[in-house]
Design an enzyme around this catalytic site. Structure first.
Site, PDB file in Angstrom:
ATOM      1  N   LYS A  90     -19.019  29.866 -60.510  1.00 41.00           N
ATOM      2  CA  LYS A  90     -17.601  30.246 -60.616  1.00 41.00           C
ATOM      3  C   LYS A  90     -16.974  29.638 -61.882  1.00 41.00           C
ATOM      4  O   LYS A  90     -16.195  30.296 -62.570  1.00 41.00           O
ATOM      5  CB  LYS A  90     -16.828  29.800 -59.373  1.00 41.00           C
ATOM      6  CG  LYS A  90     -17.214  30.501 -58.086  1.00 41.00           C
ATOM      7  CD  LYS A  90     -16.930  31.991 -58.066  1.00 41.00           C
ATOM      8  CE  LYS A  90     -15.476  32.332 -58.020  1.00 41.00           C
ATOM      9  NZ  LYS A  90     -15.250  33.798 -57.869  1.00 41.00           N
TER      10      LYS A  90
ATOM     11  N   THR B  81     -11.765  29.346 -57.830  1.00 34.06           N
ATOM     12  CA  THR B  81     -11.705  28.375 -56.736  1.00 34.06           C
ATOM     13  C   THR B  81     -11.403  26.963 -57.231  1.00 34.06           C
ATOM     14  O   THR B  81     -11.734  26.611 -58.376  1.00 34.06           O
ATOM     15  CB  THR B  81     -13.063  28.384 -55.986  1.00 34.06           C
ATOM     16  OG1 THR B  81     -13.142  27.256 -55.131  1.00 34.06           O
ATOM     17  CG2 THR B  81     -14.249  28.320 -56.943  1.00 34.06           C
ATOM     18  N   ASP B  82     -10.840  26.150 -56.348  1.00 30.87           N
ATOM     19  CA  ASP B  82     -10.625  24.730 -56.688  1.00 30.87           C
ATOM     20  C   ASP B  82     -11.953  24.001 -56.897  1.00 30.87           C
ATOM     21  O   ASP B  82     -12.002  22.937 -57.526  1.00 30.87           O
ATOM     22  CB  ASP B  82      -9.780  24.022 -55.607  1.00 30.87           C
ATOM     23  CG  ASP B  82     -10.364  24.081 -54.195  1.00 30.87           C
ATOM     24  OD1 ASP B  82     -11.444  24.689 -54.005  1.00 30.87           O
ATOM     25  OD2 ASP B  82      -9.741  23.500 -53.274  1.00 30.87           O
ATOM     26  N   GLU B  83     -13.045  24.579 -56.359  1.00 30.54           N
ATOM     27  CA  GLU B  83     -14.331  23.878 -56.415  1.00 30.54           C
ATOM     28  C   GLU B  83     -14.844  23.713 -57.850  1.00 30.54           C
ATOM     29  O   GLU B  83     -15.713  22.883 -58.102  1.00 30.54           O
ATOM     30  CB  GLU B  83     -15.375  24.586 -55.539  1.00 30.54           C
ATOM     31  CG  GLU B  83     -14.864  24.757 -54.120  1.00 30.54           C
ATOM     32  CD  GLU B  83     -15.922  25.088 -53.080  1.00 30.54           C
ATOM     33  OE1 GLU B  83     -17.100  24.769 -53.290  1.00 30.54           O
ATOM     34  OE2 GLU B  83     -15.538  25.654 -52.052  1.00 30.54           O
TER      35      GLU B  83
ATOM     36  N   TYR C 161     -22.907  27.262 -56.445  1.00 29.43           N
ATOM     37  CA  TYR C 161     -21.762  28.173 -56.265  1.00 29.43           C
ATOM     38  C   TYR C 161     -20.644  27.819 -57.238  1.00 29.43           C
ATOM     39  O   TYR C 161     -20.192  28.673 -58.020  1.00 29.43           O
ATOM     40  CB  TYR C 161     -21.247  28.099 -54.817  1.00 29.43           C
ATOM     41  CG  TYR C 161     -19.847  28.679 -54.659  1.00 29.43           C
ATOM     42  CD1 TYR C 161     -19.612  30.045 -54.841  1.00 29.43           C
ATOM     43  CD2 TYR C 161     -18.757  27.864 -54.333  1.00 29.43           C
ATOM     44  CE1 TYR C 161     -18.330  30.585 -54.716  1.00 29.43           C
ATOM     45  CE2 TYR C 161     -17.473  28.399 -54.202  1.00 29.43           C
ATOM     46  CZ  TYR C 161     -17.265  29.752 -54.396  1.00 29.43           C
ATOM     47  OH  TYR C 161     -16.000  30.269 -54.278  1.00 29.43           O
TER      48      TYR C 161
END
Ligand code: NAD
Ligand code: TYD
Length: 358
Positions: A171, A142-144, A167
């Protein structure tokens, strides 16, 4: 080790007709869209879907695949090494790992399952994929992981990871482990980092499906804080196509950012949804902010566009219309989720015993 060229990997020109893919987390939002996309595109590929069926997994998403002889569902945990080994023993060519705890708000309330599935589960998959000489391991990220941007700039693949929520930290940790398996063991891994997806089958706890279904129920739409948090939105099928390209043609050890370039503050996105649904802005209700809320994400997808020739097909307006139409046509699907009935619906109606463990 299996020769990649013979397994349909590395360049579309050398692709052969058959490939057996283990997709994990395929009963969730992006995974189910990916499976339906792949079964439709590659009529002779076999897909095994390993999914634990947490609250976010819904076998109903794959109703259209149920009678396809190329599709097999296995209920189970990616962290269960014995189960994963048993599946990979049956001749898997590639793994695409979607399985994850995926909701930031839940990670703030209960981080443990995020660490277990997103990090330890990924490590179990990697170990067994390595043992079985699997020719391609695609990690869906993810970009997060990059953290939060100010008002300018975009994330590239070389932006340092700086995650802020449990989260995104889980990741990012998984990404580091995946890359370590490439550097240490020469494993053929690739990572996709995608921006916020939207489209059919998204669980109505995420912003867009929550807003669309609340509006249909004449309920308010909760907007965290000032609503000026910016996300970069991509229609889920465009992401499925990008993952397909990375699976077949991505370079070992590389990260690919995927984003469609549609940045929007939450408030203006929801105003667009209300306009498309012919409803007033009075549905918007500002509520307490999310702790540690990342202000802005924006992806630079130049690498996948230039190296693999991917580009998004769906404009934000069209994607929102498709999504609203889907939730309008599939009220029963999301009503069963919102009422909780979906947890037992599938077993009752399809005579599948013991599908969920509560
Ligand atoms: P989702 O929550 O809809 O689905 C996750 C699926 O994983 C569910 O079917 C669940 O049952 C399954 N699962 C959870 N724990 C498992 C375990 N231990 N073993 C086997 N299966 C398990 O998530 P999603 O939105 O479809 O996201 C899929 C992947 O894409 C995730 O890895 C997520 O981090 C990533 N991602 C999502 C977005 C987004 O906007 N939704 C954006 C970027 C990246
Ligand atoms: P979300 O869909 O949870 O995705 P993510 O946190 O992974 O980006 O949230 C998208 C944005 O919408 C994020 O800035 C948080 C915000 N949001 C709300 O304002 N209200 C809501 O009810 C939800 C679920 C999210």
């Amino acid at each position: 080790m299996r020769r990649k060229r013979d397994r349909g990997i590395q360049g579309t020109t050398e692709r052969i007709d058959r490939m057996k893919i283990l997709v994990t987390g395929g009963a969730g939002f992006i995974g189910s869209n990916f499976i339906l996309y792949m079964l439709n595109k590659y009529r002779d590929y076999d897909i095994v879907n390993l999914d634990k069926l947490t609250y976010a997994g819904n076998p109903e998403n794959l109703e259209n695949a149920m009678n396809n002889k190329h599709y097999t569902f296995v209920k189970g945990d990616i962290a269960d090494a014995g189960l994963v080994r048993g599946i990979m023993d049956k001749g898997i060519d590639a793994v695409v790992n979607f399985a994850a705890e995926s909701h930031v708000d839940r990670s703030i309330l209960e981080p443990a399952s995020f660490i277990k599935t997103n990090i330890l589960g990924t490590q179990v998959l990697l170990d067994i994929a390595r043992e079985k000489h699997i020719a391609r391991f695609v990690q869906i990220s993810t970009d997060e992981v990059y953290g939060s941007l100010g008002s300018t700039g975009r994330f590239t693949e070389t932006t340092p990871v700086q995650p802020n929520s449990p989260y995104s930290a889980s990741k990012a940790s998984a990404d580091m482990v995946v890359l370590a398996y490439y550097r240490t063991f020469g494993m053929p891994v690739v990572i996709t980092r995608t921006s916020n997806n939207y489209g059919p089958y998204q669980f109505p706890e995420k912003l867009l499906p929550l807003a669309i279904t609340n509006i249909m129920e004449e309920k308010p739409v909760p907007i965290y804080g000032d609503g000026m948090y910016v996300r970069d939105w991509i229609f889920v099928t465009d992401n499925a196509e990008a993952i397909d390209m990375v699976l077949h043609s991505g370079k070992d050890g590389e990260v690919y950012n995927i984003g469609a370039g549609y940045e929007s503050a939450n408030l203006s996105l929801i105003k667009t949804v209300l306009r498309l649904m012919h409803k007033p802005e009075s549905f918007i209700t500002h509520v307490k902010d999310r702790p540690g809320h990342d202000r802005r994400y924006a992806m630079d997808p130049s690498k996948i566009m230039n190296e693999l020739g991917w580009s998004p097909r769906t404009s934000i307006e069209h994607g929102l219309e498709l999504t609203i139409d889907w939730y309008t046509a599939n009220r029963k699907w999301w009503r069963r989720i919102k009422s909780g009935e979906y947890m037992t619906y599938y077993e009752k109606n399809y005579s599948v015993k013991g599908l969920r463990t509560h």
